[in-house]
Design an enzyme around this catalytic site. Structure first.
Site, mmCIF file in Angstrom:
data_model
loop_
_atom_site.group_PDB
_atom_site.id
_atom_site.type_symbol
_atom_site.label_atom_id
_atom_site.label_comp_id
_atom_site.label_asym_id
_atom_site.label_seq_id
_atom_site.Cartn_x
_atom_site.Cartn_y
_atom_site.Cartn_z
ATOM 1 N N TYR A 137 0.576 -1.263 -0.084
ATOM 2 C CA TYR A 137 -0.054 0.000 0.029
ATOM 3 C C TYR A 137 0.794 1.402 0.029
ATOM 4 O O TYR A 137 1.370 1.542 1.041
ATOM 5 C CB TYR A 137 -0.862 0.134 1.121
ATOM 6 C CG TYR A 137 -1.961 -1.180 1.198
ATOM 7 C CD1 TYR A 137 -2.126 -1.919 0.234
ATOM 8 C CD2 TYR A 137 -2.392 -1.619 2.461
ATOM 9 C CE1 TYR A 137 -3.015 -2.862 0.305
ATOM 10 C CE2 TYR A 137 -3.385 -2.523 2.703
ATOM 11 C CZ TYR A 137 -3.605 -3.227 1.600
ATOM 12 O OH TYR A 137 -4.605 -4.438 1.547
ATOM 13 N N HIS B 245 0.192 -12.062 1.161
ATOM 14 C CA HIS B 245 -0.529 -11.156 0.211
ATOM 15 C C HIS B 245 -0.496 -11.750 -1.055
ATOM 16 O O HIS B 245 0.340 -11.825 -1.789
ATOM 17 C CB HIS B 245 0.346 -9.834 0.331
ATOM 18 C CG HIS B 245 -0.588 -8.774 -0.024
ATOM 19 N ND1 HIS B 245 -0.469 -7.397 0.005
ATOM 20 C CD2 HIS B 245 -1.961 -8.652 -0.221
ATOM 21 C CE1 HIS B 245 -1.451 -6.530 -0.351
ATOM 22 N NE2 HIS B 245 -2.423 -7.634 -0.388
#
Length: 321
Positions: A51, A138
């Site tokens: 992010y 992830h």
């Protein structure tokens, strides 16, 4: 089989937006968003190196350093290391990944135990916090799910055994990858992104039963389906994941919105609360780039929704009975 004692609040904040997802926030704006989340009672925060190429972790960590460490739960992710980008040019941005940050770093897949441990150490440095509670692998299917099962998950189990984190899991928007990870690894929690929502529930077929069998908890993310469920009157031109909304889903959305309106329940409130009706779901994580959104989402999460709404949605075949 997992047996973590990590308790998750029912509502969490997904901190991609403070990593400049879709639009740039300055530090003060990002702080105001996090402050609104905290003031609304949110005590679970999820982030990732992905992010904003570390920006989300840095901003979230700076904010959480001002709070008592035992009053919140923190999760981040592993699988992608951040390394200098040799192709970076002055003014270059990471907009190809939807983040409005300089692209001076690049994401490098690494599922080795050394890579996992390096990722944890680097995340802790960016966060400036003494510990991470929950660690997700992830999007492993975007690289190599077989490799993840052979290397990354055993590495996560090792760092959990060492006491570095209390719980481990996987985050993905692909039901098949989630189900296989649950069945073939020893995971405490999984983050299901967009696959168990008021609009569509593909995770109900295999993922939730696998979690029930293995004692694995679920965190539901992307519960607004790319924003389609974020307002009570849906828009036909709304974005669906990476493209246009299919006609079949649009018709389904219209029917769901009509039932909610008939019961005087805001569509976003039903969207937030629906996943928590499944016994496997421990928490719902929502995003937001404006303080008002966080305050509103917390109100939606606490809204009293009549059982008759769920009963009618089930009778109409719009949610599982």
């Amino acid at each position: 089989m997992s047996s973590t004692d990590l308790a998750l609040p029912a509502l969490g904040y997904g901190a991609a937006n403070v990593g400049n997802l879709f639009r740039e926030l300055n530090d003060d704006e990002a702080w105001a968003v996090l402050e609104a989340a905290w003031d609304a009672g949110i005590r679970y925060f999820d982030t990732a190196p992905h992010y904003g190429l570390g920006l989300s972790e840095r901003r979230l960590g700076a904010f959480l350093q001002t709070k008592p460490r035992d009053e919140f739960v923190l999760s981040t992710k592993v699988g992608r290391l951040l390394r200098p980008n040799p192709a970076h040019a002055p003014g270059g941005l990471d907009t190809a990944n939807d983040f409005h940050v300089p692209d001076d770093q690049q994401r490098v897949w690494d599922f080795s135990e050394a890579g996992i441990r390096a990722s944890i150490a680097e995340s802790q440095e960016r966060l400036g916090l003494d510990r991470i509670d929950l660690l997700y692998l992830h999007d492993p299917e975007r690289h190599d799910l077989d490799l993840a099962l052979a290397e990354a998950f055993p590495a996560l189990e090792a760092v959990r055994a060492d006491g570095i984190v209390r719980a481990i899991g996987v985050g993905s928007m692909v039901s098949e990858a989630l189900a296989r990870s649950v069945l073939e690894a020893d995971l405490d929690l999984i983050m299901v992104a967009g696959r168990y929502t008021l609009l569509e529930q593909p995770a109900a077929a295999e993922v939730l039963p696998a979690c029930a069998a293995r004692g694995t908890g679920v965190v539901a993310a992307s519960v607004f389906n790319s924003g389609l469920l974020a307002q009570s009157e849906p828009r036909r031109d709304g974005r669906y994941e990476y493209g246009q909304l299919p006609e079949e889903l649009w018709q389904r959305l219209v029917r769901i919105a009509a039932v909610c309106a008939a019961h005087d329940v805001p569509l976003p409130a039903a969207a937030i609360q629906f996943p928590l009706r499944a016994p496997e779901v421990r928490s719902v994580v929502v995003g937001g780039s404006r303080p008002a959104q966080l305050r509103q989402n917390a109100e939606y999460a606490a809204l009293d929704i009549p059982d008759a709404l769920w009963a009618e949605l089930a009778a109409e075949g719009l949610i599982p009975a």
